[in-house]
Design an enzyme around this catalytic site. Structure first.
Site, PDB file in Angstrom:
ATOM      1  N   LEU A   2      -1.748  -6.547   9.216  1.00 40.75           N
ATOM      2  CA  LEU A   2      -1.580  -6.398   7.769  1.00 40.75           C
ATOM      3  C   LEU A   2      -2.925  -6.288   7.045  1.00 40.75           C
ATOM      4  O   LEU A   2      -3.089  -5.451   6.150  1.00 40.75           O
ATOM      5  CB  LEU A   2      -0.785  -7.590   7.210  1.00 40.75           C
ATOM      6  CG  LEU A   2      -0.621  -7.606   5.698  1.00 40.75           C
ATOM      7  CD1 LEU A   2       0.183  -6.390   5.214  1.00 40.75           C
ATOM      8  CD2 LEU A   2       0.041  -8.901   5.230  1.00 40.75           C
ATOM      9  N   ILE A  27     -11.501 -19.163   8.754  1.00 36.55           N
ATOM     10  CA  ILE A  27     -10.912 -20.078   7.760  1.00 36.55           C
ATOM     11  C   ILE A  27     -10.623 -21.475   8.324  1.00 36.55           C
ATOM     12  O   ILE A  27     -10.214 -22.361   7.585  1.00 36.55           O
ATOM     13  CB  ILE A  27      -9.655 -19.488   7.070  1.00 36.55           C
ATOM     14  CG1 ILE A  27      -8.536 -19.215   8.072  1.00 36.55           C
ATOM     15  CG2 ILE A  27     -10.015 -18.251   6.264  1.00 36.55           C
ATOM     16  CD1 ILE A  27      -7.184 -18.968   7.390  1.00 36.55           C
ATOM     17  N   TYR A 117       5.350 -22.031  16.117  1.00 36.09           N
ATOM     18  CA  TYR A 117       4.807 -21.068  15.138  1.00 36.09           C
ATOM     19  C   TYR A 117       5.448 -21.295  13.768  1.00 36.09           C
ATOM     20  O   TYR A 117       4.753 -21.409  12.751  1.00 36.09           O
ATOM     21  CB  TYR A 117       5.058 -19.626  15.630  1.00 36.09           C
ATOM     22  CG  TYR A 117       4.805 -18.553  14.597  1.00 36.09           C
ATOM     23  CD1 TYR A 117       3.512 -18.185  14.232  1.00 36.09           C
ATOM     24  CD2 TYR A 117       5.868 -17.885  13.973  1.00 36.09           C
ATOM     25  CE1 TYR A 117       3.280 -17.202  13.279  1.00 36.09           C
ATOM     26  CE2 TYR A 117       5.651 -16.889  13.032  1.00 36.09           C
ATOM     27  CZ  TYR A 117       4.357 -16.553  12.679  1.00 36.09           C
ATOM     28  OH  TYR A 117       4.148 -15.576  11.739  1.00 36.09           O
ATOM     29  N   TRP A 142       9.329  -9.328  10.582  1.00 37.38           N
ATOM     30  CA  TRP A 142       9.391  -8.190  11.501  1.00 37.38           C
ATOM     31  C   TRP A 142       8.385  -7.093  11.097  1.00 37.38           C
ATOM     32  O   TRP A 142       8.746  -5.925  10.903  1.00 37.38           O
ATOM     33  CB  TRP A 142      10.801  -7.607  11.550  1.00 37.38           C
ATOM     34  CG  TRP A 142      11.860  -8.519  12.094  1.00 37.38           C
ATOM     35  CD1 TRP A 142      11.863  -9.869  12.126  1.00 37.38           C
ATOM     36  CD2 TRP A 142      13.111  -8.102  12.689  1.00 37.38           C
ATOM     37  NE1 TRP A 142      13.026 -10.323  12.703  1.00 37.38           N
ATOM     38  CE2 TRP A 142      13.805  -9.275  13.056  1.00 37.38           C
ATOM     39  CE3 TRP A 142      13.700  -6.859  12.933  1.00 37.38           C
ATOM     40  CZ2 TRP A 142      15.067  -9.230  13.658  1.00 37.38           C
ATOM     41  CZ3 TRP A 142      14.961  -6.821  13.522  1.00 37.38           C
ATOM     42  CH2 TRP A 142      15.630  -7.992  13.892  1.00 37.38           C
TER      43      TRP A 142
HETATM   44  N1  LIG Z   1       3.659  -9.836  12.664  1.00 34.36           N
HETATM   45  C1  LIG Z   1       4.845 -10.163  12.174  1.00 34.36           C
HETATM   46  O1  LIG Z   1       5.902  -9.691  12.634  1.00 34.36           O
HETATM   47  C2  LIG Z   1       4.937 -11.135  11.025  1.00 34.36           C
HETATM   48  C3  LIG Z   1       6.212 -11.492  10.548  1.00 34.36           C
HETATM   49  C4  LIG Z   1       6.309 -12.377   9.490  1.00 34.36           C
HETATM   50  C5  LIG Z   1       5.168 -12.885   8.888  1.00 34.36           C
HETATM   51  N2  LIG Z   1       3.948 -12.536   9.382  1.00 34.36           N
HETATM   52  C6  LIG Z   1       2.775 -13.121   8.726  1.00 34.36           C
HETATM   53  O2  LIG Z   1       2.051 -12.056   8.116  1.00 34.36           O
HETATM   54  C7  LIG Z   1       0.652 -12.332   8.149  1.00 34.36           C
HETATM   55  C8  LIG Z   1      -0.094 -11.176   8.787  1.00 34.36           C
HETATM   56  O3  LIG Z   1       0.382 -11.030  10.125  1.00 34.36           O
HETATM   57  P1  LIG Z   1      -0.203  -9.932  11.118  1.00 34.36           P
HETATM   58  O4  LIG Z   1       0.913  -9.525  11.996  1.00 34.36           O
HETATM   59  O5  LIG Z   1      -0.996  -8.925  10.360  1.00 34.36           O
HETATM   60  O6  LIG Z   1      -1.186 -10.847  11.986  1.00 34.36           O
HETATM   61  P2  LIG Z   1      -2.252 -10.384  13.092  1.00 34.36           P
HETATM   62  O7  LIG Z   1      -2.195  -8.938  13.337  1.00 34.36           O
HETATM   63  O8  LIG Z   1      -2.079 -11.320  14.244  1.00 34.36           O
HETATM   64  O9  LIG Z   1      -3.604 -10.704  12.360  1.00 34.36           O
HETATM   65  C9  LIG Z   1      -4.053 -11.997  12.154  1.00 34.36           C
HETATM   66  C10 LIG Z   1      -5.527 -11.901  11.926  1.00 34.36           C
HETATM   67  O10 LIG Z   1      -6.040 -13.227  11.716  1.00 34.36           O
HETATM   68  C11 LIG Z   1      -7.334 -13.237  12.304  1.00 34.36           C
HETATM   69  N3  LIG Z   1      -7.768 -14.602  12.570  1.00 34.36           N
HETATM   70  C12 LIG Z   1      -7.490 -15.359  13.640  1.00 34.36           C
HETATM   71  N4  LIG Z   1      -8.100 -16.550  13.537  1.00 34.36           N
HETATM   72  C13 LIG Z   1      -8.790 -16.536  12.355  1.00 34.36           C
HETATM   73  C14 LIG Z   1      -9.620 -17.465  11.694  1.00 34.36           C
HETATM   74  N5  LIG Z   1      -9.853 -18.671  12.209  1.00 34.36           N
HETATM   75  N6  LIG Z   1     -10.181 -17.107  10.513  1.00 34.36           N
HETATM   76  C15 LIG Z   1      -9.951 -15.883   9.991  1.00 34.36           C
HETATM   77  N7  LIG Z   1      -9.161 -14.959  10.564  1.00 34.36           N
HETATM   78  C16 LIG Z   1      -8.592 -15.286  11.742  1.00 34.36           C
HETATM   79  C17 LIG Z   1      -7.147 -12.465  13.581  1.00 34.36           C
HETATM   80  O11 LIG Z   1      -8.391 -12.068  14.095  1.00 34.36           O
HETATM   81  P3  LIG Z   1      -8.572 -11.872  15.680  1.00 34.36           P
HETATM   82  O12 LIG Z   1      -7.630 -10.794  16.059  1.00 34.36           O
HETATM   83  O13 LIG Z   1     -10.014 -11.503  15.795  1.00 34.36           O
HETATM   84  O14 LIG Z   1      -8.202 -13.187  16.307  1.00 34.36           O
HETATM   85  C18 LIG Z   1      -6.314 -11.289  13.084  1.00 34.36           C
HETATM   86  O15 LIG Z   1      -7.137 -10.271  12.594  1.00 34.36           O
HETATM   87  C19 LIG Z   1       0.517 -13.674   8.877  1.00 34.36           C
HETATM   88  O16 LIG Z   1       0.498 -14.705   7.933  1.00 34.36           O
HETATM   89  C20 LIG Z   1       1.794 -13.773   9.679  1.00 34.36           C
HETATM   90  O17 LIG Z   1       2.151 -15.124   9.955  1.00 34.36           O
HETATM   91  C21 LIG Z   1       3.801 -11.669  10.430  1.00 34.36           C
END
Ligand SMILES: NC(=O)c1ccc[n+]([C@@H]2O[C@H](COP(=O)([O-])OP(=O)(O)OC[C@H]3O[C@@H](n4cnc5c(N)ncnc54)[C@H](OP(=O)(O)O)[C@@H]3O)[C@@H](O)[C@H]2O)c1
Length: 284
Positions: A2, A27, A117, A142
């Site tokens: 995202l 963070i 999670y 999703w």
């Molecule tokens: N994916 C889904 O289906 C889904 C569904 C519902 C809600 N969400 C929520 O939507 C949001 C975005 O999800 P996403 O799928 O885009 O997640 P993502 O692709 O896993 O991205 C998470 C990012 O957080 C970074 N990160 C990890 N540890 C960190 C730290 N200590 N400080 C700063 N950044 C850090 C990661 O970097 P690295 O890759 O370098 O570790 C990665 O770039 C999250 O809050 C997630 O819980 C996601």
């Protein structure tokens, strides 16, 4: 997934947006958050926290790192945003619910996460609300988008290398495109919505099996080849370390009542997503 899309979207829309990754701003580290507080990244009107520990199954055994990132850090960020006079949007998930409902969940529906999670994400919501009641919590579900791993990418790529596909047909939710969610986040910022929890998902309700079928059919149509037949199965036939909610449809009416337009039909968003994949295929 995202964060990158959001930065691109906000920039294209004329916002001055800066995406920072873990290497620049971790963070979970106090020293990093202090840098933010001291305006090391500039001064901001809004912070959007897209960072999370999203390896859902791994979080069952890696409880501490998941808790630090999903549970504790959002509260610290919310506190710092408040002291800086900066507004905060924090992303959360449908996994805060247990999926036992038969009707879409509202923002005030009782949370009851089934997985580590989900529990850590719920803890993050509570800490954000405690530290900064003006923060906006957007629960989505999703997610898929051109950056990083996602369910439709996995399905399409597995099919393209000739794997046969079997997908659960008894878990229901709403696929959400990162492009569409980025547009909603931009609208929330532009409208300067009041703090609170809002549900922000794609508009269509389906099972993982129907989503896989739709994604592969759209990809097949893009490529001009026959679409695969995907075998449906039950959750019990596909055990995972982390239990998933059976039904995690989120009601978006609060967001829409606040004037934010619904997201596009899933076929439109999927076609755009597949066009991105096609660029990757052509580049190979
Ligand atoms: N994916 C889904 O289906 C889904 C569904 C519902 C809600 N969400 C929520 O939507 C949001 C975005 O999800 P996403 O799928 O885009 O997640 P993502 O692709 O896993 O991205 C998470 C990012 O957080 C970074 N990160 C990890 N540890 C960190 C730290 N200590 N400080 C700063 N950044 C850090 C990661 O970097 P690295 O890759 O370098 O570790 C990665 O770039 C999250 O809050 C997630 O819980 C996601």
């Amino acid at each position: 997934m995202l964060g990158q899309d959001l930065e691109d979207h906000l920039m294209a829309r004329g916002f001055r947006a800066i995406g920072v990754d873990k290497g620049e701003l971790d963070i979970t580290q106090a020293s990093s958050l202090e840098q933010l507080q001291k305006n090391a990244f500039g001064s901001f009107d809004w912070i959007v926290n897209c960072a999370a520990y999203t390896a859902v199954d791994q979080a069952e055994s890696e409880i501490m790192p998941a808790t630090r990132l999903n549970g504790v850090a959002p509260g610290l960020l919310a506190f710092i945003a408040k002291t800086m006079g900066t507004k905060l949007i924090h992303l959360s998930t449908d996994f805060v619910f247990d999926g036992a409902a038969e009707h879409p969940y509202h923002e005030e529906s009782l949370t009851h996460p089934l997985s580590s999670y989900g529990r850590t994400k719920r803890m993050g919501e509570e800490n954000v609300q405690k530290e900064n009641p003006d923060a906006i919590i957007l629960r989505t579900s999703w997610l898929y988008g051109p950056n990083g791993k996602s369910f439709p990418r996995t399905m399409i790529e597995a099919w393209l290398v000739g794997k046969s596909l079997k997908v659960v047909n008894d878990q229901t939710g709403c696929p959400t495109s990162t492009h569409d969610l980025s547009r909603v986040i931009g609208d929330v910022i532009a409208a300067d919505l009041p703090g609170g929890v809002y549900h922000a998902t794609g508009p269509e309700v389906m099972t993982w099996h129907s989503f896989a079928t739709l994604a592969t059919h759209e990809a097949a149509s893009r490529l001009g080849v026959a679409a695969p037949v995907i075998e449906p199965c039950l959750t019990q036939d596909w055990p995972t370390p982390a239990p998933r909610p059976k039904y995690s449809v989120l009601d978006n009416s609060k967001l829409q009542s606040a004037g934010i337009a619904p997201m596009r039909p899933v076929v439109e968003s999927l076609q755009e997503f597949i066009n991105h994949l096609a660029l990757e295929w052509n580049g190979k």
